[in-house]
Design a protein around this motif. Structure first.
Motif, PDB file in Angstrom:
ATOM      1  N   MET A  93       0.851  -1.187   0.000  1.00  0.00           N
ATOM      2  CA  MET A  93       0.000   0.000   0.000  1.00  0.00           C
ATOM      3  C   MET A  93       0.890   1.242   0.000  1.00  0.00           C
ATOM      4  SD  MET A  93      -2.880   1.105   2.821  1.00  0.00           S
ATOM      5  CE  MET A  93      -3.955  -0.272   2.372  1.00  0.00           C
ATOM      6  N   ASP A  94       0.541   2.219  -0.827  1.00  0.00           N
ATOM      7  CA  ASP A  94       1.251   3.498  -0.839  1.00  0.00           C
ATOM      8  C   ASP A  94       0.670   4.425   0.236  1.00  0.00           C
ATOM      9  OD1 ASP A  94       2.572   2.560  -3.076  1.00  0.00           O
ATOM     10  OD2 ASP A  94       1.559   3.887  -4.488  1.00  0.00           O
ATOM     11  N   ALA A  95       1.541   5.045   0.997  1.00  0.00           N
ATOM     12  CA  ALA A  95       1.085   6.093   1.918  1.00  0.00           C
ATOM     13  C   ALA A  95       0.695   7.322   1.102  1.00  0.00           C
ATOM     14  CB  ALA A  95       2.201   6.436   2.893  1.00  0.00           C
ATOM     15  N   LEU A  96      -0.160   8.166   1.661  1.00  0.00           N
ATOM     16  CA  LEU A  96      -0.576   9.376   0.933  1.00  0.00           C
ATOM     17  C   LEU A  96       0.624  10.279   0.640  1.00  0.00           C
ATOM     18  CD1 LEU A  96      -3.978  10.352   2.629  1.00  0.00           C
ATOM     19  CD2 LEU A  96      -3.531   8.837   0.670  1.00  0.00           C
ATOM     20  N   TRP A 106      -0.143  15.730   0.119  1.00  0.00           N
ATOM     21  CA  TRP A 106      -1.567  15.622   0.493  1.00  0.00           C
ATOM     22  C   TRP A 106      -1.975  16.744   1.450  1.00  0.00           C
ATOM     23  CZ3 TRP A 106      -6.394  14.783   0.264  1.00  0.00           C
ATOM     24  CH2 TRP A 106      -7.195  14.720   1.425  1.00  0.00           C
ATOM     25  N   ILE A 124       2.828   5.931   6.357  1.00  0.00           N
ATOM     26  CA  ILE A 124       1.985   4.738   6.397  1.00  0.00           C
ATOM     27  C   ILE A 124       1.608   4.357   7.825  1.00  0.00           C
ATOM     28  CG2 ILE A 124       3.775   2.947   6.522  1.00  0.00           C
ATOM     29  CD1 ILE A 124       0.653   2.958   4.220  1.00  0.00           C
ATOM     30  N   VAL A 127      -2.006   4.559   9.248  1.00  0.00           N
ATOM     31  CA  VAL A 127      -3.067   3.638   8.830  1.00  0.00           C
ATOM     32  C   VAL A 127      -3.086   2.406   9.722  1.00  0.00           C
ATOM     33  CG1 VAL A 127      -3.920   2.204   6.953  1.00  0.00           C
ATOM     34  CG2 VAL A 127      -2.824   4.401   6.445  1.00  0.00           C
ATOM     35  N   ALA A 215      -9.804   3.612  -1.330  1.00  0.00           N
ATOM     36  CA  ALA A 215      -8.560   3.098  -1.912  1.00  0.00           C
ATOM     37  C   ALA A 215      -8.878   2.456  -3.240  1.00  0.00           C
ATOM     38  CB  ALA A 215      -7.924   2.063  -0.978  1.00  0.00           C
ATOM     39  N   LEU A 243      -3.328   9.926  -4.589  1.00  0.00           N
ATOM     40  CA  LEU A 243      -2.701  10.031  -3.268  1.00  0.00           C
ATOM     41  C   LEU A 243      -2.709  11.476  -2.759  1.00  0.00           C
ATOM     42  CD1 LEU A 243       0.423   7.773  -3.957  1.00  0.00           C
ATOM     43  CD2 LEU A 243      -1.514   7.168  -2.509  1.00  0.00           C
ATOM     44  N   TYR A 249      -5.928   5.932  -1.250  1.00  0.00           N
ATOM     45  CA  TYR A 249      -4.763   5.041  -1.171  1.00  0.00           C
ATOM     46  C   TYR A 249      -4.660   4.157  -2.412  1.00  0.00           C
ATOM     47  CZ  TYR A 249      -4.507   6.516   3.653  1.00  0.00           C
ATOM     48  OH  TYR A 249      -4.386   7.285   4.788  1.00  0.00           O
ATOM     49  N   GLY A 281       5.265   3.678   2.430  1.00  0.00           N
ATOM     50  CA  GLY A 281       4.395   2.588   2.033  1.00  0.00           C
ATOM     51  C   GLY A 281       4.753   1.368   2.840  1.00  0.00           C
TER      52      GLY A 281
END
Lengths: 290, 290, 290, 290
Positions: A93-96, A106, A124, A127, A215, A243, A249, A281
């Motif tokens: 998963m990519d962080a914002l 962001w 990340i 989350v 997401a 993002l 996400y 991420g």
């Protein structure tokens, strides 16, 4: 700094680092849990190993297992592993805060939050996990092909038409998983797989904003369509619009084969990234429950 | 090779690599999901960072974030991280093949399955994820102390008495989380924290087998009690009896503070290790839902 | 354990871990220093970087540079790097304990000296450095070709004929550097380069023993000839006969282009591996002085 | 940008990345080689291992050795190592581009040359190797103590007086090695060793410039004196004045015990960093020849 044309900046307050994950509430969680009827699990992750799909592709994941062998075989023996990897390895998963442009991350925060010591904005570790309604759009099945072609764009219209044909609605708070069939190319034709991929592109930004998905994931390296030899410094735009602009996400290298085979289009989606402080991420193991 | 005195070898067939996770069935999953009434999430992981709690303690986790700064600030910019860590870093789960003795791993397989290239028996990639009933035993609250003492053993009787006092039953297929309070020592007194820990020991093996728990976790480095200066090559025995003999998973460095504060003793427990091929364990982010 | 047919086991005593490096004495060092007439340095190392030649080839070297940018630009600022690499990356030297067969290492010691924690017999930390007479054999020049072909074997006769033609004698205590021209293939034809290489093979073992060289290096990944698709578990034999049987060090990925261009066939050779405890090899920067 | 008060910017041209290493010429090399009378080698490196002295101290070096054990013990077997380390581990050399202030690196170049992908100005790959006259100043012997005290400053006057007493002259093109005795503290009193160190400080900058040394090394973590608890963002100043202002290299964690024991104050000094592209420094194995 003016916000981008299509955006969610300020929607959750100026100090918000979570973006659309704010739509995950006790009510949404309870609703998502109610989707499960059979108690069946689908593992949506690809194997995380040196030869697995990684992004960026030129990176390898290293694992070495070390252990002692005492001369006394009755003694307690233990083996551990050391792993070195880009946090964007395997299913992840990519962080914002993973991407930015115009010096802005962001929610309008400045890129001075990015240093070699990590990102201290929208990393990340913010989350905890996604417990949400998941929707699969099986685009190649809808189009009657085995997999989409190199660089083929999945438009908002394609996604809407596929959802309609599958009789599934994309709703606020959903995790949207888009199957392109590209993961089936990985083992069969590595050279083709490495030359780019099909997927949505930034033209679906308004549609994503209107649908209020939390997401978007896909069975490819970077969700969005691209052709390696055509890359320019202004792309990949969907990373920026999702993002940075929308707070949506991205989940990459998701294995959607089993869900597609069983025609499972709506499910409980669960995924929790590692709590890596200030990371851009994280690899993770998402799964679907029906 | 004769099996150990208290064991589950052969219970799930000779080729079984999953151990007690076999008790997770569609029915058990549906029952666990029904425990959720409020849709509230508890993150049970500790921060995964260089200064976080690791096991073995002498290991560090390394993360470096790399990024480009184009001369054109309007260009797309991206930051990634490289992380090097022992797979037993932060909150993590031990694979059944993590420890052995007498040349034998879980289910009686030989230790030739362990090489520098990983374990090809009972590695962590076999575990998709736990979706199970979770039970917290808050031992220090039961004993009226802030935290247990260095090396203090939590016996089967202690756990049973605590469960009874909390009016919660430990059942077949549960994930059992034992709070010792030791994680509160981590920031306050690092030297004490590093000198060992309280926890259950191998004397509870029969009790664990009878209760048929799938996993046992704790808020310390290795679940079981030990004092660093007293370590001998025959210990830690609970690692052997749980992982190798019973097929019961261990979960370490679990943050149980919020659950304890709210007196949440029964919940939906969710955890999915990374799908690290042939690895002896994996960091993960477990969470509780009520 | 019987010693191999051609060997130097026991020559320097049963406890010897240095092998032929024992021939480096104050007298040999003084003689080698006297070879320098001009004070000119040749760097014999290839760049050590992610895209450089590595062995094994499937490994990458990772480097990330981290730094702080204080808001006060007048403050002291520092940048460091983290590197993850196989110790056999770039230009490197193999320790005598790097390879074995029949359960036996250099000088007849058992392979129980090899564990995941390193080799505690004949590791690279035993080598302070080579200060020796170096001899270059430019085989492709001698044969009138740009570079040798894939898998082409350089025989003892080839080396002797080349030395004779170059009017240079290979003597006791020398470091012998064999140019195959293969490094020129690296940038021009990566696929060919990765498919194997030309070089000496184990048939020159008796010749190496008779010449009493301390080390043999080459401008390829593993000194000896091989073709990737033909590899079998009994090869590469020269690694075994040089390192384990004779105690002769191997030096790989040596850049010999400048020496060859200037027809420098005799020189002072200097190289010092990192003092990596218990390591099987080390990257290093050898240089020649004339 | 105005140059600093005491500096060598522009001395070797505006494009120079080598700094004082420019003083190493064929003539200086030949002169240095002539210093060797006995052919005796002194290894000046400390062991490079997880428990060795590192800088920064909070970093560990990781090494894992991996190997295969074939079922056929007669097959060829090989062991390799993976090492993860800060390039400033063990005995190492700082590149001129390692430190900066006022947005400016060595020779006046801007700090935009520093990114997460390395330094592309004055990186360590520019240094082939030092072949130079080395001079040891044994300060504690001169002062009649076992080792200098925590934070004790070695002044230019101290160094001059020590050189005079040792009847050795510090000359243009020398590598100057300053013994503080601090490395003897490493094994005896780790807590004291980690709390700072004695050494020269920036007050000797003019003296270093006048003497025209190419490099200055010491038997401590960072050459210059400091006390950990007193650190401020403006220090360590000698790193700035040596590397950035003067173009003088720093060599750290040098083991000077054997040279001091034998009262060897003048010698041939040889050291070659790894050719790590764009790196801020490199571990190496320097040695002295007499």
């Amino acid at each position: 700094m003016n916000p981008p044309e299509i955006h969610n900046w300020g929607r959750f307050g100026d100090d918000d680092e979570l973006g659309m994950l704010n739509l995950q509430t006790p009510a949404s969680i309870l609703a998502a849990l109610r989707l499960v009827e059979h108690g069946r699990i689908y593992n949506l992750s690809v194997p995380l190993e040196a030869d697995g799909p990684q992004h960026p592709m030129f990176h390898k994941t290293w694992q070495t297992t070390f252990f002692t062998t005492h001369s006394d075989p009755c003694a307690f023996q233990v083996a551990d592993d050391v792993v070195t990897m880009v946090t964007h390895s395997g299913t992840h998963m990519d962080a914002l805060g993973h991407c930015w442009t115009d010096g802005t991350l962001w929610n309008g925060r400045g890129s001075e939050h990015v240093t070699s010591y990590g990102i201290d904005w929208a990393g990340i570790e913010n989350v905890t996990g996604f417990v949400a309604r998941g929707v699969l759009l099986d685009i190649p099945r809808h189009k009657g092909v085995e997999h989409l072609g190199l660089g083929e764009v999945v438009t908002a219209d394609d996604m809407q038409a596929c959802a309609d044909a599958q009789r599934v609605e994309v709703r606020s708070g959903d995790v949207l998983l888009v199957r392109t069939g590209w993961y089936t190319v990985f083992k069969r034709d590595r050279a083709l797989w490495e030359s780019g991929e099909p997927g949505p592109d930034a033209s679906c930004t308004q549609w994503l904003k209107d649908r209020e998905v939390m997401a978007i994931g896909a069975d490819n390296a970077g969700v969005e369509a691209y052709v390696a030899k055509n890359r320019d410094p202004k792309s990949p735009r969907l990373h920026i619009t999702a993002l940075r602009d929308l707070g949506v996400y991205l989940i990459e290298h998701v294995d959607l084969e089993a869900l597609a085979r069983d025609a499972v289009y709506e499910f409980l989606f669960i995924a929790a990234p590692l709590r890596l402080s200030k990371a851009t991420g994280s690899p993770l193991t998402p799964f679907a429950l029906v």
